[in-house]
Write a protein that holds these residues in place. Structure first.
Motif, mmCIF file in Angstrom:
data_model
loop_
_atom_site.group_PDB
_atom_site.id
_atom_site.type_symbol
_atom_site.label_atom_id
_atom_site.label_comp_id
_atom_site.label_asym_id
_atom_site.label_seq_id
_atom_site.Cartn_x
_atom_site.Cartn_y
_atom_site.Cartn_z
ATOM 1 N N SER A 1 1.487 11.374 11.912
ATOM 2 C CA SER A 1 0.742 12.471 12.512
ATOM 3 C C SER A 1 0.738 13.601 11.480
ATOM 4 C CB SER A 1 1.396 12.879 13.835
ATOM 5 O OG SER A 1 0.694 13.953 14.415
ATOM 6 N N GLY B 1 4.986 18.294 7.332
ATOM 7 C CA GLY B 1 4.455 19.640 7.119
ATOM 8 C C GLY B 1 3.862 19.691 5.727
ATOM 9 N N TYR C 1 -9.550 16.437 11.717
ATOM 10 C CA TYR C 1 -8.215 15.937 11.338
ATOM 11 C C TYR C 1 -7.184 16.288 12.423
ATOM 12 C CZ TYR C 1 -4.176 15.208 8.198
ATOM 13 O OH TYR C 1 -3.005 14.773 7.620
ATOM 14 N N GLY D 1 -2.181 2.159 3.603
ATOM 15 C CA GLY D 1 -2.375 3.302 2.687
ATOM 16 C C GLY D 1 -1.252 3.384 1.678
ATOM 17 N N ARG E 1 -0.765 4.801 -2.926
ATOM 18 C CA ARG E 1 -0.332 6.056 -3.581
ATOM 19 C C ARG E 1 0.309 6.998 -2.564
ATOM 20 N NH1 ARG E 1 -6.107 9.299 -4.263
ATOM 21 N NH2 ARG E 1 -5.937 10.297 -2.225
ATOM 22 N N ASP F 1 -9.618 -2.801 4.466
ATOM 23 C CA ASP F 1 -9.946 -1.481 5.004
ATOM 24 C C ASP F 1 -9.452 -1.461 6.450
ATOM 25 O OD1 ASP F 1 -11.267 0.664 6.282
ATOM 26 O OD2 ASP F 1 -12.894 0.597 4.816
ATOM 27 N N VAL F 2 -8.609 -0.483 6.798
ATOM 28 C CA VAL F 2 -8.018 -0.499 8.146
ATOM 29 C C VAL F 2 -9.063 -0.322 9.249
ATOM 30 C CG1 VAL F 2 -5.690 0.243 7.453
ATOM 31 C CG2 VAL F 2 -7.388 1.984 8.097
ATOM 32 N N ASP G 1 -4.038 -1.554 1.411
ATOM 33 C CA ASP G 1 -4.933 -0.427 1.076
ATOM 34 C C ASP G 1 -6.347 -0.974 0.878
ATOM 35 O OD1 ASP G 1 -5.948 2.174 -0.018
ATOM 36 O OD2 ASP G 1 -3.794 2.619 -0.129
ATOM 37 N N ILE G 2 -7.295 -0.063 0.667
ATOM 38 C CA ILE G 2 -8.687 -0.483 0.493
ATOM 39 C C ILE G 2 -8.869 -1.219 -0.843
ATOM 40 C CG2 ILE G 2 -9.882 1.202 1.958
ATOM 41 C CD1 ILE G 2 -10.083 3.046 -0.481
ATOM 42 N N THR H 1 2.222 16.439 -2.741
ATOM 43 C CA THR H 1 1.496 15.219 -3.126
ATOM 44 C C THR H 1 0.265 15.616 -3.936
ATOM 45 O OG1 THR H 1 0.112 15.280 -1.155
ATOM 46 C CG2 THR H 1 2.116 13.956 -1.001
ATOM 47 N N ASN I 1 0.082 4.468 8.058
ATOM 48 C CA ASN I 1 0.105 5.656 7.194
ATOM 49 C C ASN I 1 -1.275 6.032 6.655
ATOM 50 O OD1 ASN I 1 1.299 7.524 4.950
ATOM 51 N ND2 ASN I 1 0.181 5.950 3.835
ATOM 52 N N ILE J 1 2.279 9.314 -0.053
ATOM 53 C CA ILE J 1 3.366 9.090 0.900
ATOM 54 C C ILE J 1 3.530 7.588 1.190
ATOM 55 C CG2 ILE J 1 4.091 9.538 3.294
ATOM 56 C CD1 ILE J 1 2.760 12.317 3.048
ATOM 57 N N LYS K 1 -4.916 13.648 14.521
ATOM 58 C CA LYS K 1 -3.447 13.625 14.429
ATOM 59 C C LYS K 1 -2.787 13.986 15.765
ATOM 60 C CE LYS K 1 -3.186 12.256 10.167
ATOM 61 N NZ LYS K 1 -2.637 10.929 9.835
ATOM 62 N N ILE L 1 3.883 18.760 2.185
ATOM 63 C CA ILE L 1 4.531 17.765 1.331
ATOM 64 C C ILE L 1 3.875 17.803 -0.051
ATOM 65 C CG2 ILE L 1 5.087 15.292 1.063
ATOM 66 C CD1 ILE L 1 6.469 16.608 3.517
HETATM 67 P P1 NAD Z 1 -3.296 10.083 0.101
HETATM 68 O O1 NAD Z 1 -4.728 10.445 0.202
HETATM 69 O O2 NAD Z 1 -2.550 10.396 -1.169
HETATM 70 O O3 NAD Z 1 -3.114 8.519 0.403
HETATM 71 C C1 NAD Z 1 -3.740 7.877 1.481
HETATM 72 C C2 NAD Z 1 -3.868 6.404 1.193
HETATM 73 O O4 NAD Z 1 -4.565 5.805 2.306
HETATM 74 C C3 NAD Z 1 -4.709 6.125 -0.065
HETATM 75 O O5 NAD Z 1 -4.080 5.169 -0.883
HETATM 76 C C4 NAD Z 1 -6.019 5.597 0.503
HETATM 77 O O6 NAD Z 1 -6.702 4.691 -0.348
HETATM 78 C C5 NAD Z 1 -5.559 4.937 1.797
HETATM 79 N N1 NAD Z 1 -6.661 4.782 2.736
HETATM 80 C C6 NAD Z 1 -7.587 5.705 3.102
HETATM 81 N N2 NAD Z 1 -8.496 5.156 3.922
HETATM 82 C C7 NAD Z 1 -8.123 3.859 4.105
HETATM 83 C C8 NAD Z 1 -8.676 2.788 4.843
HETATM 84 N N3 NAD Z 1 -9.802 2.944 5.558
HETATM 85 N N4 NAD Z 1 -8.050 1.590 4.799
HETATM 86 C C9 NAD Z 1 -6.925 1.416 4.072
HETATM 87 N N5 NAD Z 1 -6.366 2.415 3.345
HETATM 88 C C10 NAD Z 1 -6.954 3.616 3.354
HETATM 89 O O7 NAD Z 1 -2.601 10.781 1.365
HETATM 90 P P2 NAD Z 1 -1.066 11.190 1.618
HETATM 91 O O8 NAD Z 1 -0.894 12.630 1.316
HETATM 92 O O9 NAD Z 1 -0.146 10.219 0.967
HETATM 93 O O10 NAD Z 1 -0.999 11.033 3.219
HETATM 94 C C11 NAD Z 1 -0.504 9.861 3.868
HETATM 95 C C12 NAD Z 1 -0.511 10.108 5.365
HETATM 96 O O11 NAD Z 1 0.293 11.254 5.673
HETATM 97 C C13 NAD Z 1 -1.890 10.389 5.949
HETATM 98 O O12 NAD Z 1 -2.009 9.795 7.228
HETATM 99 C C14 NAD Z 1 -1.908 11.904 6.055
HETATM 100 O O13 NAD Z 1 -2.812 12.338 7.035
HETATM 101 C C15 NAD Z 1 -0.466 12.195 6.434
HETATM 102 N N6 NAD Z 1 -0.029 13.564 6.103
HETATM 103 C C16 NAD Z 1 0.080 13.997 4.817
HETATM 104 C C17 NAD Z 1 0.524 15.310 4.556
HETATM 105 C C18 NAD Z 1 0.711 15.848 3.149
HETATM 106 O O14 NAD Z 1 1.181 16.978 2.983
HETATM 107 N N7 NAD Z 1 0.369 15.100 2.103
HETATM 108 C C19 NAD Z 1 0.814 16.160 5.607
HETATM 109 C C20 NAD Z 1 0.674 15.680 6.911
HETATM 110 C C21 NAD Z 1 0.263 14.386 7.147
#
Ligand code: NAD
Length: 439
Positions: free
Chosen positions: A331, A376, A345, A206, A209, A253-254, A230-231, A380, A280, A211, A349, A378
């Protein structure tokens, strides 16, 4: 760019009206000082001596409670790991209270104790367990970007305790507050201080983009060669991230059955090894439970949880992670506290937490650690799309009164990936500014 709310609450008028102002947090820059200002080290615990040596080596001035100095303290470290009786807790107050008054902006309080799981005497267990309530409560009282955390040691792992203390003192832990980090008895490994991940090959799923992209940047900054996964639909953004960090891109794709094998093959064939895997990739498909259709349930469980189980078979199999290997999973506090509209979700997690707890024990003898980071609120693209009122609430309901940055999550993951963090496994470190949600 600041949004309307941030502009309003940080305006001179709002400040005069007494609206609490978030402090700009101190964040890590490679080669910068570990902490600004002297550190008061006290408590008489079994790590005090080795910590004094390490702090000295890191160029940090160490003072004691008796020292007559007016300087603002960069940090207070209270090592109560040898406290056997509740009366000994009094020094938290006698030494701690005057020191807390002298803390500088963005200071740190680190309490060190003994993991009560390793104790049998009831009085000792009571004494050590008290440190948890103390640390979490004190963290809620600290101001101006200061954080408070507790390190619980299971044995005599001086390297492991230093690794945790160093992380908690540094700007790497800017948004880690009110946490308890357990340190096992595994001996640490030496690492280079500015590029602690030099020579390591790290896979980040992932990574196109958010995190994930930031994790790729921080791991690369710390010396790792990064495989960004990533996908295929995110191929262009993925290539940009991979080029930026001078790593390679792998479009997969994971959830695909062969994803784990593809990752191991790519890392070992292109870079000669696979040392660190950051799971991630994640998705949300929110709906109230009664309206949750099969696709929303299945896709979230599959991407966020089942894919990790499947990929780990290859990653932990022949030709995969060796001794010193690191797995870190994402998580979320939704998996700890639960969240309305996120039963799918939250389940995925929470499952991730079960996974790291169980797997850490299984692979301990192989010298591999498995941990989770639970972000918590974040800042984004994902959280920018949350409705205004909910978003502001998310930002404010934590001790630091602000959202964290993707970099804060990435820094914690980079620390858990370090050779020096060998004694930290099976843990969930929350990067949430001590969110009011969950314990
Ligand atoms: P995001 O949606 O901005 O990025 C997720 C990335 O994962 C994307 O690039 C997407 O293309 C990729 N992805 C999705 N499905 C996929 C697959 N099947 N195979 C390969 N890649 C795949 O999300 P984010 O906000 O950067 O979150 C990243 C991680 O952190 C996630 O696991 C999310 O659950 C966790 N998280 C985020 C927050 C937050 O506040 N943003 C809070 C808690 C947890």
């Amino acid at each position: 760019m600041a949004d309307l709310f941030t502009t309003v609450v940080t305006s001179p008028l709002a400040k005069r009206a007494g609206v609490p102002q978030p402090t700009q947090l101190r964040r890590y820059t490679p080669g910068g000082p570990l902490i600004e200002g002297p550190v008061l080290l006290a408590g008489g615990g079994r790590f005090e001596k080795s910590l004094r040596v390490r702090l000295d080596e890191a160029g940090v001035a160490v003072v004691s409670a008796a020292d007559d100095t007016e300087d603002r303290l960069g940090a207070l470290i209270l090592d109560l790991s040898a406290a056997l009786d509740p009366t000994e807790l009094a020094q938290l107050r006698t030494i701690g209270a005057p020191a807390v008054k002298r803390l500088a902006k963005n200071a740190r309080v680190v309490v060190i104790g003994t993991d009560s799981a390793t104790l049998t005497d009831v009085t000792e267990v009571v004494t050590q367990r008290a440190l948890e309530g103390f640390s979490r409560s004190l963290a809620k009282e600290l101001r101006l970007g200061a954080t408070g955390n507790l390190v619980l040691a299971q044995g005599e792992a001086h390297d492991g305790v230093w690794s945790a203390v160093e992380f908690l003192l540094s700007g790497r832990s800017a948004y880690v507050d009110g946490q308890v980090v357990r340190v096992g008895d595994t001996a640490g490994t030496n690492q280079e201080s500015v590029k602690p991940l030099a020579g390591k090959v790290a896979v980040v799923t992932g990574a196109a983009r958010g995190i994930g992209a930031e994790i790729a940047r921080v791991l690369a900054r710390d010396g790792a060669t990064v495989v960004a996964v990533d996908i295929p639909a995110a191929g262009e953004a993925l290539a940009r991230v991979a080029n930026e960090v001078k790593g390679t891109a792998l479009q997969v794709d994971v959830t695909a059955p062969g994803a784990g094998a593809a990752i191991v093959d790519h890392a070992t064939q292109r870079h000669g090894a696979i040392d660190i895997v950051i799971h991630n990739a994640g998705i949300t498909r929110d709906r109230l439970f009664v309206n949750l259709d099969e696709d929303r349930w299945d896709s979230v469980i599959d991407v966020n949880l089942r894919s990790i189980l499947r990929m780990n078979e290859a990653i932990l199999g022949e030709g995969g992670l060796g001794r010193g290997g690191r797995i870190v999973c994402l998580s979320s506090i939704a998996g700890i506290a639960g969240n309305r509209g996120q039963t799918n979700y939250g389940a995925s997690k929470a499952g991730v937490i079960g996974l790291v707890t169980a797997l850490a024990t299984q692979v301990k003898d192989r010298g591999i650690t498995v941990n989770a980071v639970a972000p918590g609120f974040i800042e984004t693209e994902m959280t920018a799309r949350i409705p205004f009122a909910t978003r502001e609430m998310g930002r404010r309901i934590n001790s630091l009164q602000q959202g964290g940055l993707p970099k804060d999550v990435a820094e914690t993951i980079a620390w858990l990936s370090q050779p020096g963090a060998a004694a930290v496994t099976g843990q969930v470190v929350r990067v949430c500014g001590q969110s009011w949600l969950g314990a």
